[in-house]
Design an enzyme around this catalytic site. Structure first.
Site, mmCIF file in Angstrom:
data_model
loop_
_atom_site.group_PDB
_atom_site.id
_atom_site.type_symbol
_atom_site.label_atom_id
_atom_site.label_comp_id
_atom_site.label_asym_id
_atom_site.label_seq_id
_atom_site.Cartn_x
_atom_site.Cartn_y
_atom_site.Cartn_z
ATOM 1 C CD GLN A 51 -2.917 -0.945 2.386
ATOM 2 O OE1 GLN A 51 -2.629 -1.514 3.428
ATOM 3 N NE2 GLN A 51 -4.000 -0.197 2.262
ATOM 4 C CG HIS A 140 -3.586 -4.994 1.285
ATOM 5 N ND1 HIS A 140 -4.056 -4.263 0.226
ATOM 6 C CD2 HIS A 140 -4.294 -4.581 2.373
ATOM 7 C CE1 HIS A 140 -5.014 -3.432 0.657
ATOM 8 N NE2 HIS A 140 -5.181 -3.619 1.958
HETATM 9 NI NI NI Z 1 -6.511 -2.610 3.248
#
Ligand code: NI
Length: 181
Positions: A51, A140
């Site tokens: 991220q 993720h």
């Molecule tokens: Ni997330």
């Protein structure tokens, strides 16, 4: 310490599979510290390295209650060893999908394994919010977002809104630098 920019969906680098951490060094510690600072600044409870555009299997989390002191967790190379057949449904959100919250069904209990910053391996069982957070963050690392667990219609609706917002933000930015006529 530094606050890192968080990639927002749809971004191709959010769908990349991250590689395992092999070196437990100062750079890893620094990454984890910056991720924690970034997560706290955004009022998040979990953040995965991809991220912040670092494709390593590193996750940070803090699931403390509001009346409890902070409890940062750093999980290196986390993985789900076992998942219960029984499922639970909980509302999820994500720092890479601003203002999107949807119910997601996942295994209710998971046995997980991870390494700490010294490379020591730990195994534990998680339930409730903790089980959800582990699965969401490990997803993720494999390039999967929580909206990928929704039906196509719901997923597309959320992604389309984010595309529109990105376009709008870009236009506003361009407009700001354009000299007034
Ligand atoms: Ni997330």
């Amino acid at each position: 310490m530094a606050i890192l920019p968080v990639l927002k969906a749809p971004h191709p680098r959010l769908t990349k599979v991250s590689r395992p951490v092999a070196q437990f060094d100062r750079a890893l510690e620094e990454l984890a510290e910056n991720m924690l600072e970034t997560m706290y600044a955004a009022n998040g409870i979990g953040l995965a390295a991809p991220q912040v555009d670092v494709h390593l299997r590193v996750v940070v989390m803090d699931l403390h209650q509001e009346d409890e002191p902070p409890a940062p967790q750093i999980l290196v190379n986390p993985e789900v060893l076992q998942a219960s057949a029984e499922t639970a449904t909980m509302s999820e959100g994500c720092l890479s999908l601003p203002e999107a919250y949807e119910e997601v069904e996942r295994p209710a209990r998971v046995t997980v394994r991870y390494q700490d910053l010294d490379g020591v391996t730990h195994t534990r069982e998680c339930t409730g919010l903790e089980a959800v957070c582990w699965q969401h963050e490990i997803d993720h690392l494999d390039g999967v977002l929580f909206v990928d667990h929704l039906n196509r219609l719901k997923r597309d609706r959320i992604i389309q809104r984010l595309v529109k917002e990105k376009r709008l933000a870009r236009r506003t930015r361009d407009g700001a630098v354009r000299p007034a006529a």
